[in-house]
Design a protein around this motif. Structure first.
Motif, PDB file in Angstrom:
ATOM      1  N   ASP A 468      34.121 147.183  45.352  1.00 49.53           N
ATOM      2  CA  ASP A 468      34.320 146.270  46.479  1.00 49.53           C
ATOM      3  C   ASP A 468      33.032 145.532  46.825  1.00 49.53           C
ATOM      4  OD1 ASP A 468      36.940 146.993  46.771  1.00 49.53           O
ATOM      5  OD2 ASP A 468      36.613 148.336  48.482  1.00 49.53           O
ATOM      6  N   THR A 469      33.190 144.382  47.429  1.00 53.26           N
ATOM      7  CA  THR A 469      32.090 143.680  48.086  1.00 53.26           C
ATOM      8  C   THR A 469      32.374 143.651  49.581  1.00 53.26           C
ATOM      9  OG1 THR A 469      31.644 142.251  46.190  1.00 53.26           O
ATOM     10  CG2 THR A 469      30.881 141.478  48.332  1.00 53.26           C
ATOM     11  N   VAL A 470      31.442 144.154  50.371  1.00 50.16           N
ATOM     12  CA  VAL A 470      31.546 143.997  51.821  1.00 50.16           C
ATOM     13  C   VAL A 470      30.876 142.673  52.154  1.00 50.16           C
ATOM     14  CG1 VAL A 470      30.994 144.924  54.088  1.00 50.16           C
ATOM     15  CG2 VAL A 470      31.525 146.489  52.197  1.00 50.16           C
ATOM     16  N   LEU A 471      31.677 141.712  52.569  1.00 45.76           N
ATOM     17  CA  LEU A 471      31.215 140.337  52.768  1.00 45.76           C
ATOM     18  C   LEU A 471      31.286 139.961  54.236  1.00 45.76           C
ATOM     19  CD1 LEU A 471      30.449 137.490  51.668  1.00 45.76           C
ATOM     20  CD2 LEU A 471      32.913 137.075  51.433  1.00 45.76           C
ATOM     21  N   MET A 472      30.131 139.710  54.825  1.00 47.53           N
ATOM     22  CA  MET A 472      30.079 139.205  56.196  1.00 47.53           C
ATOM     23  C   MET A 472      29.982 137.682  56.116  1.00 47.53           C
ATOM     24  SD  MET A 472      28.425 138.170  59.168  1.00 47.53           S
ATOM     25  CE  MET A 472      26.666 138.390  58.980  1.00 47.53           C
ATOM     26  N   ALA A 473      31.153 137.033  56.164  1.00 47.47           N
ATOM     27  CA  ALA A 473      31.262 135.571  56.110  1.00 47.47           C
ATOM     28  C   ALA A 473      32.209 135.173  57.227  1.00 47.47           C
ATOM     29  CB  ALA A 473      31.794 135.118  54.751  1.00 47.47           C
ATOM     30  N   PRO A 474      31.707 134.976  58.435  1.00 47.74           N
ATOM     31  CA  PRO A 474      32.562 134.979  59.630  1.00 47.74           C
ATOM     32  C   PRO A 474      33.581 133.857  59.755  1.00 47.74           C
ATOM     33  CG  PRO A 474      30.285 135.457  60.191  1.00 47.74           C
ATOM     34  CD  PRO A 474      30.289 134.995  58.771  1.00 47.74           C
ATOM     35  N   ALA A 475      33.373 132.713  59.072  1.00 47.03           N
ATOM     36  CA  ALA A 475      34.280 131.571  59.203  1.00 47.03           C
ATOM     37  C   ALA A 475      34.334 131.056  60.631  1.00 47.03           C
ATOM     38  CB  ALA A 475      35.688 131.934  58.717  1.00 47.03           C
ATOM     39  N   ALA A 476      33.263 131.278  61.375  1.00 48.65           N
ATOM     40  CA  ALA A 476      33.210 130.886  62.782  1.00 48.65           C
ATOM     41  C   ALA A 476      31.756 130.826  63.226  1.00 48.65           C
ATOM     42  CB  ALA A 476      33.979 131.886  63.652  1.00 48.65           C
ATOM     43  N   ALA A 477      31.526 130.090  64.296  1.00 52.13           N
ATOM     44  CA  ALA A 477      30.189 130.035  64.877  1.00 52.13           C
ATOM     45  C   ALA A 477      29.854 131.361  65.545  1.00 52.13           C
ATOM     46  CB  ALA A 477      30.097 128.882  65.873  1.00 52.13           C
ATOM     47  N   SER A 478      28.598 131.532  65.921  1.00 50.46           N
ATOM     48  CA  SER A 478      28.091 132.840  66.332  1.00 50.46           C
ATOM     49  C   SER A 478      27.880 132.987  67.834  1.00 50.46           C
ATOM     50  CB  SER A 478      26.742 133.084  65.641  1.00 50.46           C
ATOM     51  OG  SER A 478      25.838 132.035  65.973  1.00 50.46           O
ATOM     52  N   MET A 479      27.950 131.875  68.581  1.00 49.01           N
ATOM     53  CA  MET A 479      27.395 131.887  69.938  1.00 49.01           C
ATOM     54  C   MET A 479      28.168 132.708  70.960  1.00 49.01           C
ATOM     55  SD  MET A 479      26.529 129.100  68.149  1.00 49.01           S
ATOM     56  CE  MET A 479      27.579 127.701  68.567  1.00 49.01           C
ATOM     57  N   ASP A 480      29.344 133.223  70.567  1.00 50.75           N
ATOM     58  CA  ASP A 480      30.076 134.056  71.523  1.00 50.75           C
ATOM     59  C   ASP A 480      29.438 135.434  71.686  1.00 50.75           C
ATOM     60  OD1 ASP A 480      30.761 134.708  68.902  1.00 50.75           O
ATOM     61  OD2 ASP A 480      32.801 135.305  69.432  1.00 50.75           O
ATOM     62  N   GLN A 481      28.796 135.946  70.622  1.00 46.01           N
ATOM     63  CA  GLN A 481      28.207 137.283  70.677  1.00 46.01           C
ATOM     64  C   GLN A 481      26.757 137.340  70.211  1.00 46.01           C
ATOM     65  OE1 GLN A 481      31.316 139.232  68.270  1.00 46.01           O
ATOM     66  NE2 GLN A 481      31.851 140.463  70.050  1.00 46.01           N
ATOM     67  N   PHE A 482      26.276 136.237  69.604  1.00 45.42           N
ATOM     68  CA  PHE A 482      24.927 136.221  69.038  1.00 45.42           C
ATOM     69  C   PHE A 482      24.201 134.949  69.462  1.00 45.42           C
ATOM     70  CE2 PHE A 482      27.737 138.634  66.309  1.00 45.42           C
ATOM     71  CZ  PHE A 482      27.011 139.794  66.049  1.00 45.42           C
ATOM     72  N   ALA A 483      22.889 134.996  69.378  1.00 46.38           N
ATOM     73  CA  ALA A 483      22.099 133.827  69.762  1.00 46.38           C
ATOM     74  C   ALA A 483      22.202 132.708  68.735  1.00 46.38           C
ATOM     75  CB  ALA A 483      20.637 134.221  69.952  1.00 46.38           C
TER      76      ALA A 483
END
Length: 506
Positions: A468-483
């Motif tokens: 498997d590949t664990v892929l963090m590719a959110p398909a969304a902007a980050s500003m709801d939870q991250f700077a």
């Protein structure tokens, strides 16, 4: 009136003295525009709705160098201000300011020209006693920063003085004003910047790809595409398009280019005449060689692109090669530039491999199109996804990649749209919500983001299997939870490292 008419201000050495200008926005591009205009002798008023410490520091600097006024706070962005008691003759719009903003709408209604910092940079790029850089212009929904970085690296490998600027790192006006000057500038352009660009005439230009994005700013997908299409206008040598996305070729066909400009395609398949592409693991050129009907010039190999070279990275490399080949760079420098290129963090970045499980950070995948490129690079994926969706649709993304999804771990404060798409198109795929508890009051964004990512990584680790590949590719902007997307990516990296260290201790 001491200055020349606005339409005749087409070089640094034109008479800008006394021109009344309002600069809308005091970010990096707004500051560089205001600083440039003050140096040119214009009378400059800067406005920004955010009265922050950073903006106050920039304001102090601009007032010291001679800006007429810097006005901070929401009261100052409700309408177009006067410049020392007289109407403005020009407005410079920062990229975040869309045309419907009251200030820009008032300027348009009054017939006042509205430029962006790119338009200003194009007009002042020629200056007596300094070399004038050629512009190689890049836009697209995804891959812009990678591509201009590759262009810069290839140009430098050819012995040229070059820099990547624009919507990345260095503001374009800072590059144009560099005391030594450049042979060429790889100019990254967002749709926002292109909207307010009117006379730019690059040596070569490319639209890498198109997908739904920034609809809230432009008002519609058609308007978003129209802004992107402006990059081809007045292109002089090569208008480069994506063979695998016919829409980009149509933009070239519709563009008013300079007589003699060629349409040049790039493809990750076998190239036809006047294209760059891939043949048996080689990146080849059938556009910028004399005998292009019967032969091709080898430029590089897929191995030159590094350990992980998914299809879209290959496409970006070919687009970059097309731009520099249009400039006249030799194939050898293409290969050396690709070998020297550092893609940086957060772009399909291998983080760890343990027990035949690969962990990949692609936090830069801030929309479905970017995430699709990442998902398509791996066969079996535990997908960490979600965030600020910006109103985009996830159905096509999920439908196209449902077969490769083993589990989806959701982050983000509102995952409803993504969860619904998964239920419609991948109902067989398990979905885990990476939720964290509250402490009675809202946590600081940094702390909460770190906890969310740690929970997501732990959930992914609990289901990932060899291969498997664990892929963090959110398909969304980050500003709801991250700077920022970088903060999100760093949180993922730290969580994976902590997991690996904990495994070693056991």
């Amino acid at each position: 009136m001491t200055h020349a008419p606005v339409g005749e201000l087409t070089s640094w050495d034109a008479n800008w003295t006394g021109l009344r200008v309002v600069v809308a926005g005091l970010g990096l591009s707004g500051f560089s525009a205001a600083d440039t205009l003050v140096e040119l002798g214009a009378r400059v008023v800067v406005i920004d709705g955010a009265d922050t410490e950073a903006n106050r520091a920039r304001a102090d600097t601009l007032e010291i160098v001679g800006a007429a006024a810097v006005l901070l706070g929401t009261a100052h962005v409700a309408d177009l201000p006067l410049v020392e008691g007289e109407p403005a003759e020009l407005v410079i719009a920062s990229p975040g300011w869309n045309p419907r903003h009251p200030v820009l709408a008032a300027a348009a209604e009054a017939g006042i020209p509205v430029w962006g910092d790119v338009e200003l940079a194009w007009r002042v790029r020629e200056r007596a006693g300094r070399r004038t850089a050629e512009w190689l212009a890049v836009t697209g929904t995804n891959g812009k920063t990678t591509t201009v970085g590759m262009v810069e690296s290839m140009l430098r490998a050819a012995g040229l003085r070059a820099v990547a600027a624009g919507n990345v790192g260095t503001p374009i006006l800072d590059a144009v004003r560099d005391p030594e000057g450049y042979d060429a500038i790889a100019v990254e352009l967002s749709s926002f910047q292109l909207h307010h660009t009117h006379t730019m005439s690059p040596l070569a230009s490319v639209v890498l790809n198109l997908a739904e994005d920034h609809i809230d700013w432009h008002g519609s997908y058609a308007e978003y595409v129209a802004a992107k299409a402006k990059i081809y206008e007045r292109t002089r040598v090569a208008a480069v398009y994506n063979v695998e996305q016919a829409e980009t070729e149509r933009l070239v066909e519709d563009a008013e280019v300079v007589e003699g400009c060629r349409a040049v395609g790039f493809t990750t398949g076998i190239p036809a005449v006047s294209m760059l592409g891939v043949v048996e693991g080689l990146l080849v050129d059938r556009a910028f060689i004399e005998d292009r009907r019967t032969s091709a010039a080898e430029m590089a190999t897929l191995e030159d692109l590094g350990e992980v070279a998914p299809r879209h990275t290959v496409a970006n490399a070919l687009a970059a090669a097309a731009l520099v080949r249009a400039y006249g760079v030799e194939p050898r420098a293409v290969r050396e530039g690709l070998r020297a290129f550092d893609p940086g963090a957060h772009r399909i970045q291998p983080v760890a491999r343990r027990g035949d499980i690969l962990w990949i950070n692609d936090s830069k995948a801030t929309n479905p199109h970017a995430a699709a490129a990442s998902l398509g690079a791996f066969a079996s994926v535990v997908w960490i996804a979600g965030g600020l969706s910006k109103g985009v649709d996830y159905d096509d993304l999920v439908a196209a990649h449902a077969e490769r999804l083993r589990t989806v771990v959701l982050i983000g404060t509102d995952t409803a749209a993504l969860r619904a798409a998964l239920q419609r198109h991948a109902p067989q795929v398990p979905v885990i919500e990476a939720a964290v508890g509250e402490t009675g009051q809202e946590r600081a964004q940094t702390a909460r983001g770190t906890e969310v990512m740690a929970a997501a990584v732990a959930a992914a680790a609990s289901v990932a299997a060899p291969g498997d590949t664990v892929l963090m590719a959110p398909a969304a902007a980050s500003m709801d939870q991250f700077a920022s997307y970088a903060h999100r990516g760093n949180a993922f990296i730290e969580a994976v490292r902590a997991l690996m260290e904990a495994d070693e201790q056991h």
